[in-house]
Scaffold this active site. Structure first.
Site, short mmCIF file in Angstrom:
data_model
loop_
_atom_site.label_atom_id
_atom_site.label_comp_id
_atom_site.label_asym_id
_atom_site.label_seq_id
_atom_site.Cartn_x
_atom_site.Cartn_y
_atom_site.Cartn_z
N TYR A 114 -5.82 -10.89 -13.61
CA TYR A 114 -4.97 -9.70 -13.47
C TYR A 114 -5.27 -8.64 -14.53
CZ TYR A 114 -2.25 -12.20 -10.01
OH TYR A 114 -1.86 -12.88 -8.89
N LYS A 142 -8.05 -25.11 -13.42
CA LYS A 142 -9.31 -25.48 -12.74
C LYS A 142 -10.37 -25.65 -13.83
CE LYS A 142 -11.78 -25.93 -8.90
NZ LYS A 142 -11.56 -27.02 -7.94
N ASP A 157 -6.29 -27.38 -7.25
CA ASP A 157 -6.40 -27.57 -5.80
C ASP A 157 -5.55 -28.73 -5.32
OD1 ASP A 157 -8.36 -28.51 -7.48
OD2 ASP A 157 -9.97 -28.51 -6.02
N ASP A 216 1.06 -17.35 -9.29
CA ASP A 216 1.44 -16.46 -8.19
C ASP A 216 1.40 -17.23 -6.87
OD1 ASP A 216 2.06 -14.20 -6.82
OD2 ASP A 216 0.20 -13.12 -7.24
N ASP A 220 4.78 -18.89 -4.40
CA ASP A 220 4.97 -18.59 -2.98
C ASP A 220 4.99 -19.88 -2.16
OD1 ASP A 220 5.09 -15.84 -3.36
OD2 ASP A 220 3.76 -15.40 -1.66
#
Ligand code: NAD
Length: 536
Positions: free
Chosen positions: A188, A235, A268, A292, A296
């Site tokens: 970001y 990750k 993942d 983020d 959701d």
């Protein structure tokens, strides 16, 4: 009568350490039948956290109404904002909502940031912003208003609670988790370049201080809320330096919280398990982009993305907004769920020291859900519209839920300090340079050009294409693009002066090389501060 003001930050604390963050947590309630005040610790596993911090320089006790900047937003924003405004007004909440324009209307008015000066002034005055979702136009160079606000105001922690409600259909019941998302760093940064005709780059920036701040926040939050486990998701099997740093800091801070369970999951499988076994999670701390996405997923699995509220917390400012976006597909149809923004408003009320008002709103909302009154996103059947849902909540003001947990919040909140440590200084030595070039010929042509440019002090050790080593001894099957990373290191494996690297780049250009950018290679206490090539 106005409630007492929330505790103010001591001046000394504000100035002492720029990296220190004072965060205030307040109480919360949940579906499971109990109330928790953070200052008194939790007594069960299900909670619904609210975050607060000092709100304004003006003691609230001296104000008739507490000022809060209020942006309706874009898409469904005006509808859900109007619904929430009506509820706040009907509940006679002593907030002075100061309307500010953010987003599309500001962009159209020529404000490229989407945040006009008068909006900044209002936010700085009140230190708190309740905002609807904002549409970020695709293309045209517009920057996201959300990212601008979060980064400009130093809102480093994005706290996104998620819970399921027995009275609502959901993919899974028994969800009670909080995603603590780093809010300022990662991809970001918004630093992107088209480096060659074929290749585009987005920089992922992660700092030690940024990782430590959010990880410490997550642990302090878990402890203060009586949570039992903190899960870190990264990750770092691929991004060993950036995500590896986050994971390492997590492991370091975890040692200070022996009473909490800790685990690390690769993002993942973590995301997959969050979708299928969300009950297994308690507090999740993660980097910006992953957070983020995870929040959701969590909100959707719990029933609807329309349910989720969030608090963006910084040292001086706070912003409250729904998790979801501006939902242009349903805008203007009076069908959007205002619950996410309403839950954000509840968090805001606790934040400004209006706990009993927060409880009134939350209880009316819970009672409304219990009555089976719902918007279309939550279940089929006979949904009500956005404003009708708000009216139902208004009709329930003063009522308590009968099956869901009755909410109760303290009028004041207790500060939690997050101090970022100063790491021990390390010996930093420049040991070489990665030169990125645009080249459309073969790797052998490129290597010949670079070898001729290397000079006496530097040695070409590797050429990669999209990170995969293609010289020396590459694989014929590797698909090569027009974007090459060429690594030069000091021939004697020692430190190298910047001037030598600068001269090298000049010689490459003289040989006809098309240099896109360079990246210095540094050793930190003898350890490489850069990744190896894939296959090298
Ligand atoms: P979205 O969250 O707006 O919508 C995703 C889906 O969820 C859509 O089908 C939508 O109808 C539904 N939905 C979302 N909120 C709902 C609600 N309250 N009630 C019922 N259904 C709801 O995500 P998107 O479509 O990817 O993004 C649309 C715009 O929102 C983009 O411009 C994006 O940049 C912006 N956005 C803003 C924020 C923010 O302001 N914090 C966050 C995310 C996305």
């Amino acid at each position: 009568m106005m409630p007492p003001p929330p505790p103010a930050l001591a001046d000394s604390r504000q100035s002492a350490n720029a990296a220190a963050c004072a965060i205030f947590l307040a109480g919360f309630t949940c579906d499971a039948g109990f109330t928790i005040y953070i200052s008194y610790m939790a007594t069960s596993s299900q909670h619904d956290p609210i975050v607060s911090l000092p709100h304004s320089d003006t003691p609230h006790a001296t104000l008739e109404r507490i000022p809060v900047a209020f942006a309706a937003g874009d898409g469904i924003g005006p509808e859900i904002a109007e619904a929430v405004r009506r509820i706040l007004e009907a509940a006679q909440v002593p907030l002075e909502l100061e309307p500010v324009t953010l987003g599309e209307r500001a962009y159209l008015g020529g404000v490229s940031t989407g945040v006009p000066d008068d909006a900044w002034a209002a936010i700085r005055r009140s230190r708190a912003l309740l905002k609807g979702p904002i549409t970020t136009p695709q293309g045209g160079g517009y920057k996201s208003v959300n990212v601008t606000l979060r980064k400009t105001l130093g809102l480093f922690a994005n706290v996104r609670p998620c819970e399921s409600f027995a009275c609502l259909p959901a993919s899974a019941q028994g969800i009670d988790l909080v995603v603590v998302r780093e809010n300022e760093e990662d991809l970001y940064a918004g630093i992107e370049h088209r480096q060659t005709p074929e290749t585009y780059q987005c920089l992922k920036l992660v700092t030690r201080a940024g990782c430590e701040r959010i990880v410490r926040y997550a642990f302090a939050f878990a402890r203060a809320n009586g949570r039992s486990k903190v899960t870190c998701m990264t990750k770092d099997n691929i991004m060993k330096l950036t995500d590896g740093l986050f994971h390492r800091v997590f492991d370091e801070v975890a040692r200070e919280y022996p009473e909490l369970g800790t685990e690390h999951q690769i993002i993942d499988i973590g995301a997959a398990r969050l979708a299928t076994r969300p009950q297994a999670y308690d507090v999740i701390v993660t980097l910006n982009l992953y957070g983020d996405i995870l929040s959701d997923i969590a909100a959707e699995v719990s029933g609807s993305v329309g349910l989720g509220g969030s608090a963006n917390i910084g040292r001086r400012f706070a912003m409250f907004e729904a998790v979801h976006g501006s939902a242009p597909d349903i805008a203007g149809r009076d069908i959007a769920n205002p619950s996410g923004l309403l839950q954000s408003a509840v968090a805001l009320l606790v934040h400004v020291g209006l706990g009993s008002h927060a409880a009134t709103l939350r209880n009316a909302w819970l009672r409304t859900l219990e009555q089976g009154i719902h918007t279309a996103d939550l279940r089929p059947g006979r949904p009500v519209g956005t404003l009708a849902f708000a009216d139902a909540v208004i009709a329930n003001l003063g009522a308590l839920p009968e099956r869901l947990k009755v909410a109760s919040f303290p009028e004041n909140s207790r500060p939690i300090e997050v101090e970022v440590s100063q790491p021990a200084p390390q010996l930093r030595e420049r040991s070489g340079i990665d030169v990125f070039v645009h080249h459309t010929g073969s790797v052998d042509t490129l290597a010949a050009q670079l070898l001729a440019a290397a000079g006496p002090a530097l040695q070409l050790t590797m050429i990669t294409n999209r990170g995969v080593k293609v010289w020396p001894a590459g694989h014929a099957d590797t698909l090569c693009t027009d974007h090459w990373r060429c690594r030069f290191v000091a021939r004697d494996k020692g430190a190298v002066e910047f001037a030598a690297l600068h001269a090298l780049v000049g010689r490459i250009a003289e040989q006809g090389g098309d240099v896109i950018k360079t990246e210095g290679l540094f050793q930190y206490d003898g350890q490489p501060g850069f990744s190896a090539g894939q296959g090298a």
